[in-house]
Design an enzyme around this catalytic site. Structure first.
Site, PDB file in Angstrom:
ATOM      1  N   ARG A  84       9.533   6.992  -4.821  1.00 52.62           N
ATOM      2  CA  ARG A  84       8.612   6.769  -5.956  1.00 52.62           C
ATOM      3  C   ARG A  84       8.775   7.803  -7.071  1.00 52.62           C
ATOM      4  NH1 ARG A  84       9.198   3.129  -3.500  1.00 52.62           N
ATOM      5  NH2 ARG A  84       7.756   2.031  -2.142  1.00 52.62           N
ATOM      6  N   SER A  93      -1.540   1.678  -4.686  1.00 46.53           N
ATOM      7  CA  SER A  93      -1.732   2.748  -3.704  1.00 46.53           C
ATOM      8  C   SER A  93      -2.116   4.032  -4.418  1.00 46.53           C
ATOM      9  CB  SER A  93      -0.440   2.985  -2.920  1.00 46.53           C
ATOM     10  OG  SER A  93      -0.131   1.835  -2.181  1.00 46.53           O
ATOM     11  N   GLU A 122      -0.392   9.320  -5.634  1.00 45.24           N
ATOM     12  CA  GLU A 122       0.833   8.631  -6.059  1.00 45.24           C
ATOM     13  C   GLU A 122       0.770   8.317  -7.561  1.00 45.24           C
ATOM     14  OE1 GLU A 122       2.736   6.094  -3.082  1.00 45.24           O
ATOM     15  OE2 GLU A 122       2.800   4.520  -4.605  1.00 45.24           O
TER      16      GLU A 122
HETATM   17  C1  FAD Z   1      -2.147  -3.855  -7.410  1.00 45.19           C
HETATM   18  C2  FAD Z   1      -0.971  -2.901  -7.525  1.00 45.19           C
HETATM   19  C3  FAD Z   1       0.045  -2.936  -6.591  1.00 45.19           C
HETATM   20  C4  FAD Z   1       1.143  -2.067  -6.699  1.00 45.19           C
HETATM   21  N1  FAD Z   1       2.114  -2.133  -5.758  1.00 45.19           N
HETATM   22  C5  FAD Z   1       3.187  -1.317  -5.856  1.00 45.19           C
HETATM   23  C6  FAD Z   1       4.247  -1.393  -4.899  1.00 45.19           C
HETATM   24  O1  FAD Z   1       4.243  -2.212  -3.988  1.00 45.19           O
HETATM   25  N2  FAD Z   1       5.293  -0.542  -5.036  1.00 45.19           N
HETATM   26  C7  FAD Z   1       5.356   0.368  -6.055  1.00 45.19           C
HETATM   27  O2  FAD Z   1       6.340   1.098  -6.139  1.00 45.19           O
HETATM   28  N3  FAD Z   1       4.362   0.460  -6.963  1.00 45.19           N
HETATM   29  C8  FAD Z   1       3.294  -0.350  -6.897  1.00 45.19           C
HETATM   30  N4  FAD Z   1       2.286  -0.256  -7.812  1.00 45.19           N
HETATM   31  C9  FAD Z   1       2.338   0.794  -8.858  1.00 45.19           C
HETATM   32  C10 FAD Z   1       2.958   0.306 -10.189  1.00 45.19           C
HETATM   33  O3  FAD Z   1       2.853  -1.077 -10.299  1.00 45.19           O
HETATM   34  C11 FAD Z   1       4.411   0.701 -10.338  1.00 45.19           C
HETATM   35  O4  FAD Z   1       4.576   2.087 -10.237  1.00 45.19           O
HETATM   36  C12 FAD Z   1       4.955   0.201 -11.677  1.00 45.19           C
HETATM   37  O5  FAD Z   1       6.344   0.199 -11.604  1.00 45.19           O
HETATM   38  C13 FAD Z   1       4.493   0.997 -12.887  1.00 45.19           C
HETATM   39  O6  FAD Z   1       4.942   0.310 -14.059  1.00 45.19           O
HETATM   40  P1  FAD Z   1       4.072   0.325 -15.389  1.00 45.19           P
HETATM   41  O7  FAD Z   1       4.846  -0.382 -16.443  1.00 45.19           O
HETATM   42  O8  FAD Z   1       2.715  -0.178 -15.132  1.00 45.19           O
HETATM   43  O9  FAD Z   1       4.051   1.894 -15.696  1.00 45.19           O
HETATM   44  P2  FAD Z   1       2.891   2.697 -16.446  1.00 45.19           P
HETATM   45  O10 FAD Z   1       1.753   2.886 -15.485  1.00 45.19           O
HETATM   46  O11 FAD Z   1       2.596   2.115 -17.753  1.00 45.19           O
HETATM   47  O12 FAD Z   1       3.643   4.094 -16.642  1.00 45.19           O
HETATM   48  C14 FAD Z   1       4.037   4.848 -15.513  1.00 45.19           C
HETATM   49  C15 FAD Z   1       4.876   6.047 -16.000  1.00 45.19           C
HETATM   50  O13 FAD Z   1       6.128   5.572 -16.513  1.00 45.19           O
HETATM   51  C16 FAD Z   1       6.299   5.979 -17.871  1.00 45.19           C
HETATM   52  N5  FAD Z   1       7.017   4.888 -18.550  1.00 45.19           N
HETATM   53  C17 FAD Z   1       6.718   3.574 -18.575  1.00 45.19           C
HETATM   54  N6  FAD Z   1       7.658   2.885 -19.252  1.00 45.19           N
HETATM   55  C18 FAD Z   1       8.571   3.795 -19.664  1.00 45.19           C
HETATM   56  C19 FAD Z   1       9.780   3.724 -20.427  1.00 45.19           C
HETATM   57  N7  FAD Z   1      10.239   2.559 -20.893  1.00 45.19           N
HETATM   58  N8  FAD Z   1      10.466   4.860 -20.651  1.00 45.19           N
HETATM   59  C20 FAD Z   1      10.010   6.050 -20.197  1.00 45.19           C
HETATM   60  N9  FAD Z   1       8.874   6.200 -19.494  1.00 45.19           N
HETATM   61  C21 FAD Z   1       8.155   5.076 -19.220  1.00 45.19           C
HETATM   62  C22 FAD Z   1       4.885   6.186 -18.386  1.00 45.19           C
HETATM   63  O14 FAD Z   1       4.867   7.038 -19.515  1.00 45.19           O
HETATM   64  C23 FAD Z   1       4.237   6.795 -17.160  1.00 45.19           C
HETATM   65  O15 FAD Z   1       4.610   8.147 -17.024  1.00 45.19           O
HETATM   66  C24 FAD Z   1       1.192  -1.121  -7.748  1.00 45.19           C
HETATM   67  C25 FAD Z   1       0.167  -1.100  -8.704  1.00 45.19           C
HETATM   68  C26 FAD Z   1      -0.898  -1.978  -8.603  1.00 45.19           C
HETATM   69  C27 FAD Z   1      -1.975  -1.957  -9.648  1.00 45.19           C
END
Ligand code: FAD
Length: 324
Positions: free
Chosen positions: A184, A240, A313
């Site tokens: 992660r 999580s 996380e």
């Molecule tokens: C219901 C639920 C279930 C989930 N299940 C999982 C799972 O099974 N496995 C898992 O790994 N995660 C899971 N997650 C966590 C999450 O979905 C992942 O970590 C996801 O990949 C985050 O993507 P995001 O676009 O929402 O990132 P954001 O929350 O918007 O950003 C996360 C970080 O990435 C940075 N960021 C985003 N885009 C860019 C970019 N283009 N360039 C540089 N930095 C960037 C942001 O600045 C921040 O630091 C879950 C979340 C939820 C709500």
């Protein structure tokens, strides 16, 4: 005080900067204060130009993807929040050549493409390797930064390369092996506490996938989706909350500590999955400080009962009443 709205953004960018935009609706847990400055981008060249412009005027920025892994403080974010809605996804067939004999297709995506959408595109094209991602919220940029994963697979297993805008403002074609992936995490994830800055930005990505049996691929994807619906809450959450400690599960420990259903303010430990903190009331019903207090309560109880320190996380964004 400097007002960045007064800086002229060239009209050709096609981007508008707003002030004070509420961020809660743009996060998966529906919590968080406003952005001092806010802009939405729909194309990668807009993202690139906006980030370079922000650097040129010294305005710190933060990329917000799906907001599914960040807890934004109640006071909001000081700086420019760039909401990434660059969503092109494409399957690229390999072009045969004397030098290039690998026949595996690429799946290309702009970094604001929804991870589930990228996975669905692959599934529909009969490509295997991304079935596990059909139910992952958020964008593919966030998934790369976090090395998202599920069911024993991770982004690092199938990512070929990414175009990354580096800290000097240059676009680098970066091979997956140079992104420092581990559980992660990647080198793009600075720290658990996040403030706007001048960090690298993921612009586009290419996944290298295998052709497979379309029926089996669809069945696997449907199975993962169904498993998630059965085992995870539907209310707004950040997924999580804590990483699994070595050899155990955070959810099991929190449940064993008797905390399922425990409430603070508008949030509670999900009765369905104890590692999820949910905000059943949605926007306006809970505060980020409620989440922080509940997380502190969970950590203390698990530590006292089992001697295990749970590590968050999620990332914290903005200012907090105590040092996190
Ligand atoms: C219901 C639920 C279930 C989930 N299940 C999982 C799972 O099974 N496995 C898992 O790994 N995660 C899971 N997650 C966590 C999450 O979905 C992942 O970590 C996801 O990949 C985050 O993507 P995001 O676009 O929402 O990132 P954001 O929350 O918007 O950003 C996360 C970080 O990435 C940075 N960021 C985003 N885009 C860019 C970019 N283009 N360039 C540089 N930095 C960037 C942001 O600045 C921040 O630091 C879950 C979340 C939820 C709500």
């Amino acid at each position: 005080m400097r007002n960045y709205i007064d800086f002229q953004i060239p009209e050709s960018f096609g981007v508008r900067i707003e002030q004070g935009r509420p961020l809660a609706p743009l996060t998966s847990i529906k919590i968080g204060g406003p952005a001092e400055y806010f802009a939405t981008v729909h194309r990668t060249n807009q993202l690139l130009k906006l980030v370079r412009w922000a650097r040129s005027v010294g305005l710190p920025y933060l990329i917000l993807g799906g907001g599914s892994n960040v807890l934004i403080s109640d006071t909001g974010v000081h700086g420019l929040v760039i909401h990434n809605r660059c969503r092109t996804i494409r399957v690229d067939e390999p072009v045969p050549s004397d030098f290039f004999v690998d026949a595996r297709p690429f799946v290309f995506a702009e970094s604001g493409a929804l991870t589930a959408g990228v996975a669905r595109t692959a599934v529909q094209a009969g490509l295997t390797g991304l079935e596990w991602a059909v139910s992952i919220p958020g964008t593919i940029g966030g998934a790369v930064v976090n090395n998202a994963g599920a069911h024993g697979s991770e982004i690092k297993d199938i990512l070929w390369n990414a175009l990354v805008l580096d800290q000097e403002g240059q676009v680098q074609d970066t091979r997956a092996s140079h992104l420092g992936f581990r559980y992660r995490r990647s080198i793009l994830k600075r720290s658990q506490a996040l403030q706007p800055g001048f960090d690298p930005v993921v612009l586009t990505v290419n996944f290298r996938l295998q052709r497979g049996d379309p029926v089996q691929i669809r069945e696997r994807a449907a199975h993962y989706l169904e498993h998630r619906r059965r085992t995870q809450p539907v209310e707004p959450s950040l997924g999580s909350t804590f990483a699994n400690p070595p050899g155990d599960f955070a959810g099991r420990l929190i449940e064993a500590a008797g905390l399922k259903g425990y409430r603070i303010g508008g949030v509670m430990v999900s009765p369905v999955h104890a590692n999820f903190i949910v905000n059943p009331g949605g926007v306006g019903a809970a505060r980020a400080e409620d989440v922080v207090r509940l997380m502190d309560h969970i950590r203390l109880n698990v530590l006292q009962q089992f001697g295990i320190e749970l590590e968050p996380e999620i990332q914290w964004v903005g200012k907090w009443s105590q040092v996190r």
